[in-house]
Enzyme design. Structure first.
Site, PDB file in Angstrom:
ATOM      1  NE  ARG A  94     -10.965  -1.186   2.889  1.00 43.67           N
ATOM      2  CZ  ARG A  94      -9.653  -1.140   2.780  1.00 43.67           C
ATOM      3  NH1 ARG A  94      -8.888  -1.244   3.852  1.00 43.67           N
ATOM      4  NH2 ARG A  94      -9.085  -0.999   1.590  1.00 43.67           N
ATOM      5  CD  GLU A 134       0.535   0.497   2.324  1.00 40.65           C
ATOM      6  OE1 GLU A 134      -0.559   0.180   2.829  1.00 40.65           O
ATOM      7  OE2 GLU A 134       1.564  -0.195   2.449  1.00 40.65           O
TER       8      GLU A 134
HETATM    9  C1  HSX Z   1      -7.902   2.369   2.688  1.00 42.96           C
HETATM   10  O1  HSX Z   1      -6.807   3.267   2.718  1.00 42.96           O
HETATM   11  C2  HSX Z   1      -8.370   2.349   4.125  1.00 42.96           C
HETATM   12  O2  HSX Z   1      -9.713   1.881   4.274  1.00 42.96           O
HETATM   13  C3  HSX Z   1      -8.187   3.787   4.568  1.00 42.96           C
HETATM   14  O3  HSX Z   1      -9.324   4.579   4.246  1.00 42.96           O
HETATM   15  C4  HSX Z   1      -6.997   4.257   3.747  1.00 42.96           C
HETATM   16  C5  HSX Z   1      -5.756   4.355   4.593  1.00 42.96           C
HETATM   17  O4  HSX Z   1      -4.632   4.659   3.807  1.00 42.96           O
HETATM   18  P1  HSX Z   1      -3.798   5.986   4.012  1.00 42.96           P
HETATM   19  O5  HSX Z   1      -4.624   7.107   3.469  1.00 42.96           O
HETATM   20  O6  HSX Z   1      -3.550   6.155   5.477  1.00 42.96           O
HETATM   21  O7  HSX Z   1      -2.550   5.740   3.219  1.00 42.96           O
HETATM   22  O8  HSX Z   1      -8.862   2.825   1.810  1.00 42.96           O
HETATM   23  N1  ADE Z   2      -5.180   0.954   3.096  1.00 47.52           N
HETATM   24  C1  ADE Z   2      -3.952   1.484   2.938  1.00 47.52           C
HETATM   25  N2  ADE Z   2      -3.007   0.554   3.080  1.00 47.52           N
HETATM   26  C2  ADE Z   2      -3.666  -0.613   3.351  1.00 47.52           C
HETATM   27  C3  ADE Z   2      -3.237  -1.937   3.600  1.00 47.52           C
HETATM   28  N3  ADE Z   2      -1.943  -2.273   3.620  1.00 47.52           N
HETATM   29  N4  ADE Z   2      -4.187  -2.870   3.823  1.00 47.52           N
HETATM   30  C4  ADE Z   2      -5.497  -2.538   3.809  1.00 47.52           C
HETATM   31  N5  ADE Z   2      -5.940  -1.308   3.586  1.00 47.52           N
HETATM   32  C5  ADE Z   2      -5.034  -0.352   3.354  1.00 47.52           C
END
Ligand code: HSX
Ligand code: ADE
Length: 235
Positions: free
Chosen positions: A82, A120
């Protein structure tokens, strides 16, 4: 535009700024029933990309911000996938390269790889981020871009790749920071604080995802993904 320091080296937009209001109005989140991952509120980046006015405001804000740095960035780096939605908008305007940080097995050339990391929501196995060796170097000043900063696992992978290239990280920027997951604190305290002075900036935090921002279709009882022929039959 006024910035607020949430914790040391961690900034966000003032809640009363017009850009904060614009992003908050557009952002949609979904509950686990309607989202691809089992997290309480899944922030849908599509609600932002489908809004050209918001995309333009995000682009203009970041372009102005980085132009005003005494030593502006030489490269914008985007996290798979993203970060690829926002990084090129900014890099093109600044006339600098956009570097892909890609998950393992997706990048070409000789690669530098991060340590395995988790997010997450957990994947089957921890992920590994890569860049092409030589895409940035010790003379590079880089900005790392993503849509969401949650636990900070992904951000850390980018910091490792920049460090291993000898590059200076000017900022880690995300649209949304889930502050309650303490991702910035994790990144700042990693390995005795080697990244403790790296600035993070996010446009909004979880308080922007109010009940009113929920995109769930109330009363919907059908399957979440319908076939093309089922969709056709509804036309
Ligand atoms: C999703 O999780 C988002 O696009 C970010 O790349 C990522 C963020 O999560 P975290 O690594 O901070 O937990 O793919
Ligand atoms: N990447 C990690 N946590 C997320 C969330 N809550 N929503 C969208 N992208 C994420």
């Amino acid at each position: 535009m006024a910035l607020v320091e949430i914790t040391p080296y961690n900034y966000t937009l003032a809640r009363n700024s017009p850009l904060h209001a614009q992003i908050q109005k557009a952002y949609r989140w979904y509950s686990p029933k309607f989202s691809p991952h089992d997290v309480p509120r899944f922030a849908d980046v599509g609600s932002i990309t489908e809004n050209p006015l918001v995309m333009r405001s995000i682009r203009d804000f970041l372009v102005q911000r980085y132009k005003s740095f005494p030593q502006p960035p030489t490269h914008i780096m985007g996290f798979d996938a993203r970060g690829f939605l926002f990084g090129p908008l900014i890099a093109v305007e600044l006339g600098i390269p956009f570097v892909l940080m890609r998950k393992a097995n997706k990048n070409a050339g000789v690669l530098i790889k991060s340590e395995p990391y988790e997010k997450e929501y957990k994947e089957v196995e921890p992920e590994v981020m890569t860049i092409r060796l030589g895409s940035i170097d010790k003379n590079s000043r880089v900005v790392l871009v993503d849509d969401v900063l949650a636990t900070g696992g992904t951000a850390l992978s980018g910091l490792q790749l920049a460090e291993a290239s000898g590059a200076t990280v000017l900022e880690v920027v995300s649209l949304l920071q889930l502050t309650f997951l303490k991702g910035v604190e994790l990144s700042h305290s990693y390995r005795n604080g080697r990244y403790s002075k790296i600035p993070f900036f996010s446009f909004v935090d979880e308080t922007a995802l109010t009940d009113e921002n929920c995109g769930d279709l109330l009363n919907y009882t059908g399957k979440r993904a319908i076939s093309c022929s089922e969709a056709l039959s509804k036309l």
